[in-house]
Design a protein around this motif. Structure first.
Motif, short mmCIF file in Angstrom:
data_model
loop_
_atom_site.label_atom_id
_atom_site.label_comp_id
_atom_site.label_asym_id
_atom_site.label_seq_id
_atom_site.Cartn_x
_atom_site.Cartn_y
_atom_site.Cartn_z
N THR A 265 -4.97 3.86 -1.52
CA THR A 265 -4.61 5.14 -1.09
C THR A 265 -5.86 6.40 -0.99
O THR A 265 -6.72 6.56 -1.91
CB THR A 265 -3.46 5.97 -1.64
OG1 THR A 265 -3.32 6.52 -2.77
CG2 THR A 265 -2.14 4.54 -1.72
N ALA A 266 -5.65 7.25 0.06
CA ALA A 266 -7.04 7.68 0.64
C ALA A 266 -6.85 8.97 -0.56
O ALA A 266 -7.29 9.82 -1.67
CB ALA A 266 -6.73 8.73 1.53
N ALA A 267 -5.24 9.18 -1.19
CA ALA A 267 -5.16 10.13 -2.17
C ALA A 267 -5.89 10.14 -3.47
O ALA A 267 -6.74 10.47 -4.26
CB ALA A 267 -4.46 10.86 -2.03
N LEU A 291 -1.43 2.35 2.53
CA LEU A 291 -0.65 3.00 2.65
C LEU A 291 -1.26 4.41 2.86
O LEU A 291 -1.84 4.67 2.60
CB LEU A 291 0.29 3.08 2.37
CG LEU A 291 1.75 1.71 1.39
CD1 LEU A 291 2.30 1.80 0.53
CD2 LEU A 291 1.83 1.35 3.15
N TYR A 292 -0.51 4.66 3.68
CA TYR A 292 -1.14 6.24 4.26
C TYR A 292 -0.54 7.25 3.61
O TYR A 292 0.15 7.71 2.81
CB TYR A 292 -0.52 6.79 5.99
CG TYR A 292 -0.43 8.17 6.34
CD1 TYR A 292 -1.74 8.10 6.36
CD2 TYR A 292 -0.01 8.98 5.81
CE1 TYR A 292 -2.79 9.80 7.20
CE2 TYR A 292 0.01 10.56 6.49
CZ TYR A 292 -1.75 11.08 6.67
OH TYR A 292 -1.87 12.18 7.03
N SER A 293 -1.97 8.40 3.07
CA SER A 293 -1.60 9.61 1.91
C SER A 293 -2.31 10.59 2.96
O SER A 293 -3.58 10.21 3.63
CB SER A 293 -2.20 9.12 0.75
OG SER A 293 -3.44 8.84 0.97
N ASN A 491 8.86 -1.04 -5.50
CA ASN A 491 8.57 -0.53 -5.35
C ASN A 491 8.01 0.61 -4.85
O ASN A 491 8.82 2.26 -4.98
CB ASN A 491 7.39 -1.33 -6.76
CG ASN A 491 7.66 -0.86 -8.24
OD1 ASN A 491 8.63 -1.02 -8.52
ND2 ASN A 491 6.66 -2.42 -8.36
N PHE A 492 7.54 0.45 -3.68
CA PHE A 492 7.35 1.42 -2.53
C PHE A 492 8.61 1.88 -2.07
O PHE A 492 8.22 3.18 -1.95
CB PHE A 492 6.60 0.35 -1.37
CG PHE A 492 6.38 1.46 0.17
CD1 PHE A 492 4.75 2.73 0.09
CD2 PHE A 492 7.30 1.42 1.00
CE1 PHE A 492 5.53 3.11 1.29
CE2 PHE A 492 7.31 2.18 2.19
CZ PHE A 492 6.11 3.48 1.84
#
Length: 562
Positions: A265-267, A291-293, A491-492
């Protein structure tokens, strides 16, 4: 066969010309699953025994086998699919190859062009079907075109950015007589040396020691630049991270400066990169996110420097201070003298950083071992324990093909190998790659042992690959990590507080039960001996014995969901 006395070139069928050209290009194997439109080629193989046909029982497996072979051997893989339906079956793994930038020459049989106007069975526009997944696609319209188009295909598959190319082979063209010469292959040196290397050496040397990170991308592996990358890292005392979603780990996982792969993830990536002034990315597509962050992967204040043979990847997602186009190995070889000179004043400081990194790595490994010990005796095998025991049993040298997503991040944490080519992963993201890719890997490594880690869900996409492993008697150990669910998806959803699934702990279509899959029976039906493991202490002995057997086999490991 008819001989033209004036030219001393024999008339032979297009399929023979194709096979002669492949042999001259160094092709060893044709991966495929034949149908009616491929029969001229299959017949020609009797007259051209130098090439071996590797039979897959489904086209998706054929594509992944060729992909694995190309990645392991360093040569383009060649495969032959069965017209529109077979090409359609293979598209998932063909898209994997595109994302992984695997050089493949993909062909498919096509109906006889003389009755294409009547819309015969199996006929469709193969060029339009293939085009989204390949660098280019073309029909062969005359047997005399085959040598040029095939050599062009091999050249373009290898040229940066490498990837699959496609040729449609109509039946009548494969049967057509021609006296065309196959000519000779071209010797093409693609090792271009980048510009601005002295400038790059100066700016990297000006970074505060300990505040520069290297991102070791897949391109290091294809360029055979591991040794040069190690030398750059040591000259700069720089931590080395792998790509967030790798195809390979092209850096020794036993090296003091190795810090593991980036998060997805970007974060998560930004949380790591906030500790650095700059990153030096070797190869493109190193910071893939799933996934987007919120926020960018590269935080403000962290400068980006890049080196890649693929100009399309430079400055693509993040502004760079300096990006250089060039072959990784050739460019780093030219870069190193300037870097040595630029960093000489801080040599002792860099050496101290390497020593500190070794101590930090040792401590991190000790903490991992403590975590394993705490869970080793649980009644159901914990994923961290399974990953630890599998890697311990495999050792530092046997090749690993990984599609066991429930343990993949953990497996990578436990790798400790001097061999930068040990580990391969499904970068494309589409399931069904691992089991057949392991066959290609073993063939590409001269039939050496391979351990294929696969999740229970992923194992159901290409299980027929086990038949090919048995048929070719390849030393592949398939290890199925079975938690009887799509654990990653659950889990997501659990992490999304607003989801009804998270609030009720109820999930639709994410459990592989009622009935449960009998993986042992599945393997045995394909000709493989198989066993099931339910106790952590039994994992390593089973895998060690399986590798030592030199035979294809399957081991099912029952793991807990979390």
């Amino acid at each position: 066969m008819i001989v033209n006395k004036s030219s001393n070139v024999s008339h032979r069928r297009g399929a023979d010309v194709l096979l002669e050209t492949l042999h001259s290009e160094g092709v060893e194997y044709i991966f495929g699953n034949p149908g009616t439109t491929e029969l001229p080629l299959m017949d020609a193989l009797l007259r051209n025994p130098a090439l071996k046909y590797i039979l897959a029982l489904q086209e998706a497996s054929a594509v992944a086998m060729a992909d694995g072979y190309a990645q392991a051997s360093g040569k383009p893989g060649f495969l032959n699919l069965h017209t529109a339906g077979g090409l359609g079956h293979g598209m998932g793994n063909l898209l994997n190859a595109k994302v992984s930038q695997t050089p493949l020459v993909v062909t498919a049989g096509q109906q006889d062009t003389r009755h294409s106007i009547s819309d015969p069975l199996l006929y469709d526009d193969l060029i339009s079907i293939a085009s989204p997944a390949v660098k280019w696609a073309q029909d062969v319209s005359n047997a005399s075109q085959l040598p040029v188009l095939l050599r062009r295909a091999f050249h373009d598959a290898n040229a940066a950015p490498s990837g699959p190319v496609f040729l449609s082979l109509p039946m009548d063209i494969m049967d057509q007589l021609t006296d065309v010469s196959i000519g000779e292959g071209s010797d093409i040196d693609r090792r271009a040396i980048g510009g601005s290397l002295p400038r790059l050496a100066q700016v990297l040397a000006q970074c505060t020691p300990g505040k520069l990170a290297i991102i070791a991308g897949d391109e290091i592996h294809t360029s055979h630049a591991t040794a040069e990358t190690i030398e750059v890292a040591e000259l700069l005392g720089a931590h080395v991270y792998g790509s967030s979603w790798p195809s390979r780990i092209p850096y020794p996982t036993s090296h003091a400066l190795w810090r593991g792969n980036m998060p997805t993830t970007a974060a998560g990536i930004a949380e790591i990169l906030k500790n650095y002034e700059a990153i030096f990315a070797l190869g493109g597509k190193s910071l893939i996110t799933i996934l987007y962050s919120e926020g960018p992967a590269v935080p403000e204040g962290c400068s980006v420097y890049q080196l890649s043979a693929d100009v399309n990847d430079l400055g693509r997602s993040y502004a760079t201070k300096l990006s250089i186009v060039g072959d990784i190995k050739a460019s780093l070889t030219a870069f190193l003298p300037a870097l040595k000179e630029a960093t000489d004043a801080h040599r002792q400081r860099y050496r101290a950083l390497i020593s500190q990194a070794a101590d930090e790595r040792k401590y991190a490994r000790e903490q991992l071992e403590i975590s394993v010990a705490e869970k080793f005796s649980l009644p159901t095998i914990a994923p961290i324990v399974a990953a630890h025991e599998v890697v311990r049993a495999i050792g530092p040298d046997v090749a690993i093909v990984d599609e066991a997503l429930c343990v993949s991040p953990l497996v990578r944490k436990f790798l400790t190998s001097h061999n930068s080519g040990q580990y391969a992963f499904m970068r494309g993201g589409a399931l069904g790659w691992g089991m057949p890719a392991a066959i290609g890997y073993s063939l590409g490594l001269g039939k050496q042992p391979v351990v294929c880690l696969v999740g229970d869900g992923a194992a159901l996409y290409s299980p027929q690959a086990m038949w090919t492993a048995a048929h070719e008697n390849l030393p592949i150990t398939y290890v199925v990590m079975n938690n009887q669910e799509y654990n990653i998806l659950k889990n997501f959803m659990r992490n999304q507080a607003h989801y009804s699934s998270a609030q009720t702990n109820t999930f639709i279509a994410m459990d592989i039960v009622n009935p449960c899959i009998d993986y042992l029976a599945l393997a045995q039906s394909m000709g493989l001996p198989a066993q099931q493991i339910r106790h952590a202490g039994d994992i390593a002995p089973a895998i060690e014995a399986a590798i030592a057997s030199g035979r294809p086999n399957l081991i099912e490991v029952i793991v807990s969901a979390n």
